[in-house]
Design an enzyme around this catalytic site. Structure first.
Site, PDB file in Angstrom:
ATOM      1  N   SER A 134       0.850  -1.190   0.000  1.00 11.99           N
ATOM      2  CA  SER A 134       0.000   0.000   0.000  1.00 11.99           C
ATOM      3  C   SER A 134       0.880   1.232   0.000  1.00 11.99           C
ATOM      4  CB  SER A 134      -0.905   0.016   1.234  1.00 11.99           C
ATOM      5  OG  SER A 134      -1.540   1.283   1.402  1.00 11.99           O
ATOM      6  N   TYR A 147      -1.638  -1.031  10.192  1.00 13.03           N
ATOM      7  CA  TYR A 147      -1.790  -1.237   8.752  1.00 13.03           C
ATOM      8  C   TYR A 147      -0.541  -0.783   7.998  1.00 13.03           C
ATOM      9  CZ  TYR A 147      -3.795  -0.953   4.054  1.00 13.03           C
ATOM     10  OH  TYR A 147      -4.036  -1.113   2.713  1.00 13.03           O
ATOM     11  N   LYS A 151       2.291  -3.114   5.897  1.00 12.93           N
ATOM     12  CA  LYS A 151       2.554  -2.943   4.474  1.00 12.93           C
ATOM     13  C   LYS A 151       4.015  -2.586   4.209  1.00 12.93           C
ATOM     14  CE  LYS A 151      -1.614  -3.846   3.027  1.00 12.93           C
ATOM     15  NZ  LYS A 151      -1.892  -5.060   2.212  1.00 12.93           N
ATOM     16  N   VAL A 180      -7.876   4.067  -4.020  1.00  8.00           N
ATOM     17  CA  VAL A 180      -8.581   3.365  -5.092  1.00  8.00           C
ATOM     18  C   VAL A 180     -10.084   3.469  -4.850  1.00  8.00           C
ATOM     19  CG1 VAL A 180      -8.928   1.133  -6.230  1.00  8.00           C
ATOM     20  CG2 VAL A 180      -6.653   1.776  -5.405  1.00  8.00           C
TER      21      VAL A 180
END
Length: 250
Positions: A134, A147, A151, A180
């Site tokens: 990410s 998170y 990543k 996205v």
């Protein structure tokens, strides 16, 4: 038509499903992996050339069973797309160890476990690993201590894989999607966040699932036969700007 086989985790929705469809367009067969049996069943209906397999990538025994089942069904594995992940955001002071482990179990451990289990099959085909990290692994942001760290670790894991597996002809690359336009993102992003992304991204828009899938599919293909150890930000230029978003601070 190519008879190459790709294994795509987190294939029931989003980038994983878009990648599945694009690979099939390019002549691949695809093993669609997800732990959400109902969603996977719906997603796989009518997709010729794809087969669903319900497995949890965070469970070592389940991952071994998954690789055995896919290899038994297709006879080979030419590419592994480690896309399965969880998005669990929250302030750093509210992130306890249970939340940390929940994120790491899938986002990092899952990539490691699937990759390790697939190495023998990828040696046979001189195949490709494509790990989905990410933009949050490249640049820090609020609410992403678990998170973003997971990543960032995937990015380093990819480089390790490239360094050690290249001698077997196995390529390993990493794709870092920026914002996205998924159903989930649109459901949780406020208008302030949407506007802030528009202003901060040089291309002035969210990416699409298909656009991320195009990069993934390229890295799986023979067109990328001399590409390994690379980290590609498919982010509309977001990483290049290096500017934080106030709208994401709460």
């Amino acid at each position: 038509m190519s008879e190459k086989v790709a294994l795509v985790t987190g294939a029931a929705r989003g980038i994983g499903l878009a990648t599945t469809k694009l690979l099939i367009e390019d002549g691949w067969r695809v093993a669609m992996i997800d732990r959400d049996a109902d969603e996977l069943s719906l997603a796989s209906k009518g997709i010729n050339g794809a087969s669903p397999f319900v497995h949890d990538v965070s469970q070592p025994d389940d991952v071994d069973a998954m690789i055995d089942a896919v290899h038994a069904s297709f006879g080979r594995i030419d590419a592994v797309v480690n896309n399965a992940g969880v998005a669990d955001f929250g302030p750093i002071e509210e992130t306890d160890f249970a939340r940390w482990r929940r994120v790491m179990d899938t986002n990092l451990d899952g990539v490691f476990l699937v990759s390790q289990a697939a190495i023998p099959a990828l040696k046979e085909t001189k195949g490709a690993l494509v790990n989905i990290a990410s933009i949050s692994g490249l640049r820090a942001s609020t609410l992403r201590v678990a998170y973003g760290t997971s990543k960032a670790a995937v990015i380093q894991l990819t480089k390790q894989q490239a360094a050690e597996l290249g001698e077997y002809g196995i390529r390993a690359n990493c794709v870092c999607p920026g914002p996205v336009r998924t159903k989930l993102a649109m459901a949780v992003h406020s208008q302030d966040i949407i506007d802030a992304y528009h202003d901060a991204i040089p291309l002035n828009r969210y990416g699409s699932e298909r656009e991320i899938a195009e990069v993934i599919t390229f890295l799986c293909s023979d067109k990328a036969s001399y590409v390994t150890g690379q980290v590609i930000a498919a982010d509309g230029g977001f990483d290049s700007t290096g500017v934080g978003l106030p709208a994401l601070r709460s």
